[in-house]
Design an enzyme around this catalytic site. Structure first.
Site, PDB file in Angstrom:
ATOM      1  N   LYS A  71       3.716   8.259   1.405  1.00 53.49           N
ATOM      2  CA  LYS A  71       4.505   9.155   0.556  1.00 53.49           C
ATOM      3  C   LYS A  71       4.616  10.530   1.214  1.00 53.49           C
ATOM      4  CE  LYS A  71       2.918   6.882  -3.660  1.00 53.49           C
ATOM      5  NZ  LYS A  71       2.156   7.025  -4.899  1.00 53.49           N
ATOM      6  N   ASP A 168      -3.292   5.209 -16.698  1.00 51.72           N
ATOM      7  CA  ASP A 168      -4.227   5.952 -15.855  1.00 51.72           C
ATOM      8  C   ASP A 168      -5.613   6.060 -16.487  1.00 51.72           C
ATOM      9  OD1 ASP A 168      -2.292   6.209 -13.946  1.00 51.72           O
ATOM     10  OD2 ASP A 168      -1.837   8.297 -14.381  1.00 51.72           O
TER      11      ASP A 168
END
Length: 181
Positions: A71, A168
């Site tokens: 990324k 998460d």
């Protein structure tokens, strides 16, 4: 464009050359040839992502166990603490993390290679994050490491609990997570 090394050599900060005057500024946010020459990264980027979050939102720590994504992360509004965690079991820096402020003001980018978990905390009122990936999003391979895993010990600088997604919140600790060999 300048490359700034970090405590984990495979993760680098990209600082673009900014040309500014009374009208505003111009910069090259990505130049394939220069990026490859300066970083040695030859992967092609195949997907661009854009997220907007409010202050105290923490996204991550995400990775894909198959189709791993490198990324190239930048912020175009606000600021974030951007974090990369080495989850390559055979790496000298396995379990180590680095974190840097990326902001619309400093215009820096962070290269997070495949084999790393990635996350960020919004430290401004709101933030918009853009990032290029070297492979496509594959939800069946997505994994998450717990943002507050004590074995990693990321210093998020939080005064309150962050705002996180239900997914998460279910992240695993590094010692239980599926990682790269």
């Amino acid at each position: 464009m300048e490359v700034i090394t970090t405590a984990i050599p495979d993760v680098v900060i990209i600082e673009p050359k900014v040309f500014g005057d009374e009208r505003g500024f111009f910069l090259e946010s990505y130049h394939q040839q220069k990026f490859r020459e300066l970083t040695g990264v030859t992967s092609d980027f195949v997907q661009d992502n854009h997220s907007r979050s409010k202050q105290n939102v923490l996204r991550g720590l995400h990775y894909q166990i198959q189709q791993p994504q490198g990324k190239l992360v930048r912020v175009v509004l606000g600021s974030v603490l951007d974090v990369a965690v080495d989850i390559r079991k055979n790496s000298e820096t396995f379990g180590k993390w680095v974190g840097y402020i990326l902001s619309a003001n400093n215009k820096r980018q962070l290269w997070v290679p495949p084999g790393f978990a990635h996350g960020f905390l919004v430290v401004s009122e709101q933030a918009e994050v853009l990032y290029k990936t070297t492979d496509y999003y594959a939800p069946q391979y997505e994994r998450s490491i717990l943002w507050n895993d004590p074995d990693i010990g990321i210093e998020w600088g939080l005064n309150d609990d962050p705002i996180i997604s239900a997914k998460d919140a279910q992240g695993q600790r590094l010692k239980e997570a599926e990682v790269f060999s």
